[in-house]
Write an enzyme that holds these catalytic residues in place. Structure first.
Site, PDB file in Angstrom:
ATOM      1  CG  PHE A 142     -10.984   9.410 -18.966  1.00  0.00           C
ATOM      2  CD1 PHE A 142     -12.152   9.233 -19.688  1.00  0.00           C
ATOM      3  CD2 PHE A 142     -11.052   9.990 -17.720  1.00  0.00           C
ATOM      4  CE1 PHE A 142     -13.372   9.635 -19.164  1.00  0.00           C
ATOM      5  CE2 PHE A 142     -12.262  10.394 -17.182  1.00  0.00           C
ATOM      6  CZ  PHE A 142     -13.437  10.218 -17.912  1.00  0.00           C
ATOM      7  CB  THR A 145      -6.716  14.351 -13.077  1.00  0.00           C
ATOM      8  OG1 THR A 145      -7.590  13.403 -12.493  1.00  0.00           O
ATOM      9  CG2 THR A 145      -5.831  14.957 -11.996  1.00  0.00           C
ATOM     10  N   GLY A 150      -7.916  17.843  -8.842  1.00  0.00           N
ATOM     11  CA  GLY A 150      -7.997  16.384  -8.816  1.00  0.00           C
ATOM     12  C   GLY A 150      -9.310  15.940  -8.236  1.00  0.00           C
ATOM     13  CB  SER A 151     -10.488  15.582  -4.730  1.00  0.00           C
ATOM     14  OG  SER A 151      -9.554  14.578  -4.383  1.00  0.00           O
ATOM     15  CB  CYS A 251     -16.226   7.532 -17.422  1.00  0.00           C
ATOM     16  SG  CYS A 251     -17.117   8.078 -18.900  1.00  0.00           S
ATOM     17  N   GLY A 352      10.470  -9.976   6.080  1.00  0.00           N
ATOM     18  CA  GLY A 352      11.614  -9.281   6.651  1.00  0.00           C
ATOM     19  C   GLY A 352      12.351  -8.461   5.609  1.00  0.00           C
ATOM     20  CD  GLU A 376      -9.862   5.970 -11.850  1.00  0.00           C
ATOM     21  OE1 GLU A 376     -10.712   6.871 -11.951  1.00  0.00           O
ATOM     22  OE2 GLU A 376      -9.206   5.565 -12.820  1.00  0.00           O
ATOM     23  N   GLY A 377     -10.536   8.726  -7.017  1.00  0.00           N
ATOM     24  CA  GLY A 377     -11.162   9.121  -5.757  1.00  0.00           C
ATOM     25  C   GLY A 377     -10.322   8.695  -4.569  1.00  0.00           C
ATOM     26  CB  THR A 378      -8.489  10.606  -1.972  1.00  0.00           C
ATOM     27  OG1 THR A 378      -9.576  11.407  -1.479  1.00  0.00           O
ATOM     28  CG2 THR A 378      -7.682  11.412  -2.983  1.00  0.00           C
TER      29      THR A 378
END
Length: 397
Positions: A142, A145, A150-151, A251, A352, A376-378
């Site tokens: 797909f 981006t 991106g955003s 989507c 630890g 898929e979105g920050t």
């Protein structure tokens, strides 16, 4: 009448809220099928794949996932399983309990590439691609981006121009899961008529996909850059029902829903590892799980884990009732991924120094979730989605 204590079942640390009671026998069968597959085919080798930064045999894995109905499983027709969205969510949880990269393979195939064709494609496009994709014979990717977008996908530079009856696509896409192993790419491009989607066979002249190396997250996953250098496509390559940015965003909503569930799978694995370690690791003469501070950590981890699963259940039921809103998916994605990361980090403190070893799953899941947090979105974008929904005021620009 209220059951007397003697008739109550014993407390189950693996299901403290009794959420299994919310599932039907069919739901449990779907969950258990995916869990068994992941246990047999992923868990024995995932640490090695992660350390090597590879996902060997991905095409064989895809065919096996197709055979159990996990690809496009909530879609109907064209060889798809037609499962409920809740069952798809359960599958995502079990896949990401093994590794986020495996869940990403399934999410991109079904919720992005297949869903785009199923929802926005022509009947010929559906018949040509979906049965083979559902069977895992063809892997999809797909392309939304870009290196500089991106955003804010509305700023994409990839463009498609008409030449006679053909379309010619030029541009680059970045951070594309499944890119170099895909047989088909759903690519979004700017046209004179706005943003449109195209079904691009990856053997088309001018299409190349190069793997992105040196990742420290999602290492057992194929991530690529796509380059489209005047890729010529026939007119019928366009998705006829996809107009504007709303189509790819729809989507993405489907993919984000899977993340709501999947992130809780990663959290569950880390919680179980920490709980088992706390019961068996001894310091100062007794298991560390006997110390108050460790028990406080485990209690808080269990609270957030099972609240997150309960939220995922609620959203799944709304999805199946056709009442799930995009803002509600943002609610789930923001909360569950953020809490999953915190659970993994807390698990690391309980283990630890052993927490950083690939002999345990904790650091692998923690680093994977750093990617899940922003793709898929920050987190910030989902906060703004919810902020706009709550106030009615747009803070995006």
């Amino acid at each position: 009448m209220t059951a007397t204590p003697s008739l109550l079942p014993p407390f189950d640390p693996s299901d403290p809220l009794g959420l299994d009671d919310l599932l039907t026998d069919e739901d449990r069968a779907v969950r258990d099928t995916v869990r068994r597959w992941a246990a047999d085919r992923v868990l024995p080798d995932i640490a090695d794949w992660y350390e090597r930064g590879e996902l060997p045999g991905i095409r064989e894995l895809a065919r096996e996932l197709g055979a159990i109905g996990a690809l496009g499983m909530a879609l109907t027709g064209y060889g798809c399983a037609g499962a409920s969205h809740l069952q798809y969510g359960l599958a995502c949880l079990e896949l990401e309990a093994a590794d986020s990269g495996i869940r990403s393979l399934v999410s991109v195939q079904g919720s992005l590439a297949m869903y785009a064709i199923w929802r926005f494609g022509s009947e010929d496009q559906k018949q040509q691609w979906l049965p083979r994709m559902a069977a895992g014979e063809v892997i999809g990717c797909f392309g939304l981006t870009e290196p500089d977008h991106g955003s804010d996908p509305a700023g994409m530079r990839t463009h498609a121009k008409r030449e006679g009856t053909d379309w010619v696509l030029t541009g680059r896409k970045m951070w594309i899961t499944n890119g170099s192993v895909a047989g088909v790419a759903v690519v979004w491009a700017r046209t004179d008529d706005g943003i449109r989607g195209f079904v691009v066979p990856t053997d088309a002249p001018g299409f190349t996909a190069t793997d992105i190396k040196h990742k420290w997250s999602l290492r057992a996953s194929v991530t690529s850059e796509l380059v489209l250098d005047e890729v010529r496509l026939p007119a019928d390559a366009m998705l006829p029902e996809a107009r504007g940015l709303g189509a790819p965003l729809r989507c993405l909503s489907h993919a984000r829903y899977g993340i709501v569930w999947g992130s809780m799978g990663a959290a569950r694995t880390c919680f179980e590892a920490a709980l088992d370690y706390a019961r068996t690791r001894e310091q100062f003469g007794k298991p560390i799980g006997a110390f108050q501070l460790t028990q406080a950590k485990l209690a808080d981890m269990a609270l957030e884990l099972h609240k997150g699963v309960l939220l995922a259940h609620h959203l799944g039921r709304r999805f199946d009732a056709r009442r799930l809103q995009p803002e509600q998916i943002s609610f789930g994605k923001l909360n569950n991924v953020r809490e999953a990361i915190d659970i993994c980090r807390t698990a690391r403190t309980i283990l630890g120094a052993n927490g950083i070893s690939l002999e345990y799953p904790v650091m692998r899941h923690a680093t994977n979730l750093e990617s899940v947090l922003t793709y898929e979105g920050t987190a910030e974008m989902h906060q703004l989605v919810l902020g706009k929904a709550l106030t009615g005021l747009d803070a995006f620009r």
